[in-house]
Write a protein that holds these residues in place. Sequence first.
Motif, PDB file in Angstrom:
ATOM      1  N   ALA A 268       0.814  -1.215   0.000  1.00 47.11           N
ATOM      2  CA  ALA A 268       0.000   0.000   0.000  1.00 47.11           C
ATOM      3  C   ALA A 268       0.845   1.262   0.000  1.00 47.11           C
ATOM      4  O   ALA A 268       0.368   2.327  -0.387  1.00 47.11           O
ATOM      5  N   PHE A 269       2.101   1.176   0.415  1.00 44.61           N
ATOM      6  CA  PHE A 269       2.912   2.373   0.578  1.00 44.61           C
ATOM      7  C   PHE A 269       3.349   2.984  -0.749  1.00 44.61           C
ATOM      8  O   PHE A 269       3.808   4.132  -0.774  1.00 44.61           O
ATOM      9  N   SER A 270       3.236   2.253  -1.862  1.00 43.89           N
ATOM     10  CA  SER A 270       3.569   2.847  -3.156  1.00 43.89           C
ATOM     11  C   SER A 270       2.575   3.949  -3.518  1.00 43.89           C
ATOM     12  O   SER A 270       2.814   4.732  -4.434  1.00 43.89           O
ATOM     13  N   LEU A 271       1.456   3.992  -2.792  1.00 45.29           N
ATOM     14  CA  LEU A 271       0.451   5.035  -2.993  1.00 45.29           C
ATOM     15  C   LEU A 271       0.604   6.171  -1.982  1.00 45.29           C
ATOM     16  O   LEU A 271      -0.176   7.113  -1.982  1.00 45.29           O
ATOM     17  N   CYS A 272       1.602   6.075  -1.125  1.00 44.88           N
ATOM     18  CA  CYS A 272       1.817   7.077  -0.084  1.00 44.88           C
ATOM     19  C   CYS A 272       2.676   8.218  -0.624  1.00 44.88           C
ATOM     20  O   CYS A 272       3.775   7.995  -1.139  1.00 44.88           O
ATOM     21  N   LYS A 273       2.200   9.447  -0.481  1.00 43.97           N
ATOM     22  CA  LYS A 273       2.914  10.605  -1.015  1.00 43.97           C
ATOM     23  C   LYS A 273       4.161  10.930  -0.199  1.00 43.97           C
ATOM     24  O   LYS A 273       5.204  11.279  -0.744  1.00 43.97           O
ATOM     25  N   ASP A 274       4.067  10.861   1.120  1.00 47.52           N
ATOM     26  CA  ASP A 274       5.147  11.300   1.997  1.00 47.52           C
ATOM     27  C   ASP A 274       5.463  10.193   2.997  1.00 47.52           C
ATOM     28  O   ASP A 274       4.926  10.158   4.107  1.00 47.52           O
ATOM     29  N   LEU A 275       6.356   9.285   2.607  1.00 48.27           N
ATOM     30  CA  LEU A 275       6.678   8.151   3.475  1.00 48.27           C
ATOM     31  C   LEU A 275       7.328   8.565   4.795  1.00 48.27           C
ATOM     32  O   LEU A 275       6.986   8.012   5.846  1.00 48.27           O
ATOM     33  N   PRO A 276       8.248   9.513   4.814  1.00 46.05           N
ATOM     34  CA  PRO A 276       8.793   9.930   6.109  1.00 46.05           C
ATOM     35  C   PRO A 276       7.715  10.409   7.077  1.00 46.05           C
ATOM     36  O   PRO A 276       7.744  10.057   8.269  1.00 46.05           O
ATOM     37  N   ARG A 280       6.543   8.582  10.638  1.00 51.53           N
ATOM     38  CA  ARG A 280       6.484   9.315  11.908  1.00 51.53           C
ATOM     39  C   ARG A 280       5.123   9.147  12.573  1.00 51.53           C
ATOM     40  O   ARG A 280       5.025   9.015  13.802  1.00 51.53           O
ATOM     41  N   GLU A 281       4.069   9.123  11.756  1.00 50.14           N
ATOM     42  CA  GLU A 281       2.728   8.937  12.298  1.00 50.14           C
ATOM     43  C   GLU A 281       2.528   7.527  12.856  1.00 50.14           C
ATOM     44  O   GLU A 281       1.924   7.341  13.913  1.00 50.14           O
ATOM     45  N   ILE A 282       3.031   6.546  12.130  1.00 50.01           N
ATOM     46  CA  ILE A 282       2.917   5.167  12.615  1.00 50.01           C
ATOM     47  C   ILE A 282       3.704   5.021  13.916  1.00 50.01           C
ATOM     48  O   ILE A 282       3.238   4.386  14.867  1.00 50.01           O
ATOM     49  N   GLY A 331      15.991   3.822   0.738  1.00 51.01           N
ATOM     50  CA  GLY A 331      15.157   4.970   1.083  1.00 51.01           C
ATOM     51  C   GLY A 331      14.145   4.645   2.163  1.00 51.01           C
ATOM     52  O   GLY A 331      13.887   5.456   3.063  1.00 51.01           O
ATOM     53  N   LEU A 332      13.555   3.456   2.097  1.00 48.04           N
ATOM     54  CA  LEU A 332      12.591   3.031   3.106  1.00 48.04           C
ATOM     55  C   LEU A 332      13.260   2.871   4.466  1.00 48.04           C
ATOM     56  O   LEU A 332      12.731   3.307   5.494  1.00 48.04           O
ATOM     57  N   GLU A 333      14.431   2.233   4.463  1.00 53.83           N
ATOM     58  CA  GLU A 333      15.148   2.036   5.729  1.00 53.83           C
ATOM     59  C   GLU A 333      15.527   3.374   6.360  1.00 53.83           C
ATOM     60  O   GLU A 333      15.379   3.557   7.579  1.00 53.83           O
ATOM     61  N   LYS A 334      15.996   4.314   5.565  1.00 55.71           N
ATOM     62  CA  LYS A 334      16.384   5.617   6.101  1.00 55.71           C
ATOM     63  C   LYS A 334      15.180   6.352   6.685  1.00 55.71           C
ATOM     64  O   LYS A 334      15.270   6.942   7.780  1.00 55.71           O
ATOM     65  N   ALA A 335      14.043   6.306   5.965  1.00 58.73           N
ATOM     66  CA  ALA A 335      12.849   6.990   6.455  1.00 58.73           C
ATOM     67  C   ALA A 335      12.383   6.382   7.772  1.00 58.73           C
ATOM     68  O   ALA A 335      11.932   7.100   8.678  1.00 58.73           O
ATOM     69  N   LEU A 336      12.470   5.071   7.902  1.00 56.39           N
ATOM     70  CA  LEU A 336      12.084   4.410   9.152  1.00 56.39           C
ATOM     71  C   LEU A 336      13.026   4.784  10.291  1.00 56.39           C
ATOM     72  O   LEU A 336      12.590   5.088  11.410  1.00 56.39           O
ATOM     73  N   PHE A 341      12.446   4.366  14.349  1.00 54.61           N
ATOM     74  CA  PHE A 341      12.401   2.911  14.385  1.00 54.61           C
ATOM     75  C   PHE A 341      13.809   2.309  14.316  1.00 54.61           C
ATOM     76  O   PHE A 341      14.741   2.923  13.791  1.00 54.61           O
ATOM     77  N   GLN A 342      13.921   1.095  14.820  1.00 57.32           N
ATOM     78  CA  GLN A 342      15.112   0.283  14.623  1.00 57.32           C
ATOM     79  C   GLN A 342      14.762  -0.823  13.621  1.00 57.32           C
ATOM     80  O   GLN A 342      13.880  -1.644  13.889  1.00 57.32           O
ATOM     81  N   VAL A 343      15.413  -0.822  12.468  1.00 56.91           N
ATOM     82  CA  VAL A 343      15.156  -1.838  11.437  1.00 56.91           C
ATOM     83  C   VAL A 343      15.859  -3.128  11.849  1.00 56.91           C
ATOM     84  O   VAL A 343      17.071  -3.136  12.070  1.00 56.91           O
TER      85      VAL A 343
END
Length: 427
Positions: A268-276, A280-282, A331-336, A341-343
């Motif tokens: 679903a995240f491919s439809l997310c405009k602002d992953l960072p 943060r919200e999650i 990019g996903l790991e950096k945003a998390l 978060f700890q990946v």
Amino acid sequence: MSAAVTQAPAPVVQATRPTTLLAADRSSTSSVQSSETLFDTDAKLDHTSHKPWKHFGFHHHHHHDSRNSSKESVAVVEERSASTKRGATFWASFKYLNNLTPKQVDDFMASYVIYNLDWEDEPAMIKALGPNYKQKVGDSLRAYYGVMNHLCALGSVEKMYIPPLMDKHVSVLDNQLLYEESIARDLGLKPGDRVLDIGCGRGRVAAHMAKYSGAQITGINIDPNQLAQAREWNAQQGLSNTFVERDQNDLPLPFADASFDAFYQIQAFSLCKDLPAMFREIYRVLKPGARFSMLDWVSLPAYDPTNPEHDALMRRVKPLIGAVGTPTPAGLEKALTDAGFQVTRSDNASVGGLQAPLIDKVDVYFRAVRQMILGLVRLHVLPKHFKTLINRLCLDGQAFVKMDEMRLISTSYRIIAVKPKEEAASA
């Protein structure tokens, strides 16, 4: 909606060991058997040594060990999943598609414009959709999913995702169930846990997750059509899962701080405009120590956007899989990590890193359905819009297979993370 969603207490579910909770759903046919009818005529299971499973609804699971090639069969009698009756689902979706209005068909076809764009290229977004492009994307997604979820339900991708290849010996549907069960294990779900699911679709994954673990799921989705089906199905299953109509790009999320014990999402995240901002919200709505699981589409290091062949393939595949953004694992790991978060795990969930065998099964099936539908349209048995819909659905499936085999992209990339029990002062 700004208030937190209030949920009833979770149903009492007898806890079982996830490693052995692998019996087929006895509420209809077995999950493997029903999906073999659609996909697995060329990859039957070994029924010579597992006939009792075939006839009595038992499921067998292969435990692979590089040091021991023997197979262990596990047969248990507990219900495995909350799968629908395939025949009933097929005909319900067929009737819905048959009664589509010309406007619904036109809106569905027009919605594909968003998949030729990318969140990272805002000028192109504005040029194509106008300054309120985020709202236009939301409107397009509602039109898209208002039809697409029923098209997918004509086969065993009713959950609208091709899963990671978890076990090459079983069907597409069973690979979905195996992956969903792995989510529950990765998250350490237990009865009574509150879990957030973004992009919940028809609520079938939520139902399976609740029955498998005893957790209580809150699902978010943009499409009221799918949410109505999710509420009806989960109620029929006796589950108290909750479903909220919400565009994931409409932040903040409508929940209080530290509301959930875990989070998961599937493609679903491919439809997310602002992953960072989303991460943060999650992070905010998860409790300290809560775990995070995502499975999504990524472009891999081998993909080169300046390579004409790669670029041409990407332009064909993005509309097929319904992707607006083009994230990368790094990019996903950096945003998390930036969100706090700890990946703990970042890998391709498919065996050998290839999803292609399952993609090809789905593509072969729908191309066969396409030939049947085109014939019925020519005979005037079906309305002409069936031709439009099935041609769009079946376009470029082999491009998807090729990109996966070239290891340019994957829709089975998995990341597991955790919100630290003791938050850093900066967070």
